[in-house]
Design a protein around this motif. Structure first.
Motif, PDB file in Angstrom:
ATOM      1  N   LEU A  33       0.836  -1.192   0.000  1.00 22.87           N
ATOM      2  CA  LEU A  33       0.000   0.000   0.000  1.00 22.87           C
ATOM      3  C   LEU A  33       0.872   1.242   0.000  1.00 22.87           C
ATOM      4  N   ASP A  34       0.246   2.384  -0.168  1.00 22.82           N
ATOM      5  CA  ASP A  34       0.933   3.667  -0.188  1.00 22.82           C
ATOM      6  C   ASP A  34       0.740   4.342   1.165  1.00 22.82           C
ATOM      7  N   PRO A  39      -3.957   5.088   3.984  1.00 24.44           N
ATOM      8  CA  PRO A  39      -5.096   4.194   3.768  1.00 24.44           C
ATOM      9  C   PRO A  39      -5.678   3.719   5.100  1.00 24.44           C
ATOM     10  N   PRO A  40      -6.992   3.527   5.148  1.00 22.98           N
ATOM     11  CA  PRO A  40      -7.644   3.148   6.407  1.00 22.98           C
ATOM     12  C   PRO A  40      -7.114   1.851   7.023  1.00 22.98           C
ATOM     13  N   GLN A  41      -6.761   0.865   6.196  1.00 23.28           N
ATOM     14  CA  GLN A  41      -6.266  -0.394   6.754  1.00 23.28           C
ATOM     15  C   GLN A  41      -4.920  -0.204   7.460  1.00 23.28           C
ATOM     16  N   PRO A  47      -1.564   4.343  13.723  1.00 22.78           N
ATOM     17  CA  PRO A  47      -2.090   5.701  13.558  1.00 22.78           C
ATOM     18  C   PRO A  47      -1.104   6.669  12.922  1.00 22.78           C
ATOM     19  N   LEU A  48       0.190   6.345  12.969  1.00 22.09           N
ATOM     20  CA  LEU A  48       1.184   7.213  12.355  1.00 22.09           C
ATOM     21  C   LEU A  48       1.307   6.978  10.854  1.00 22.09           C
ATOM     22  N   SER A  49       0.653   5.945  10.351  1.00 22.28           N
ATOM     23  CA  SER A  49       0.667   5.587   8.929  1.00 22.28           C
ATOM     24  C   SER A  49       2.086   5.355   8.416  1.00 22.28           C
TER      25      SER A  49
END
Length: 75
Positions: A33-34, A39-41, A47-49
């Motif tokens: 993913l990017d 992205p929500p997942q 939470p920091l993505s």
């Protein structure tokens, strides 16, 4: 286990080498993913993505140094 992964991250490459060296390749499912798009997942697990993020049954591990420190204890 699930590894949130991005092809452009040098940190993901290090984690992939560690997974291979520990013989965990069959136990880890990779989700590409990017991380920049949050992205929500990914934000659900981190939470920091940030990538890489490893999600195991017991907990979520990020950033890289946390994963490397606890690699031998990954269930």
């Amino acid at each position: 286990m699930l590894l949130h992964h991005s092809h452009t991250s040098p940190f993901v490459r290090k984690v992939m080498v560690l997974i291979h060296e520990l013989g965990l390749g069959d136990e880890v499912r990779v989700q590409t993913l990017d991380g920049w798009s949050e992205p929500p997942q990914l934000t659900h697990d981190n939470p920091l993505s940030m990538v890489p993020t490893l999600v195991s049954r017991s907990r979520c591990r990020y950033p890289l140094r946390m994963f490397v420190r606890s690699a031998d204890t990954v269930p």
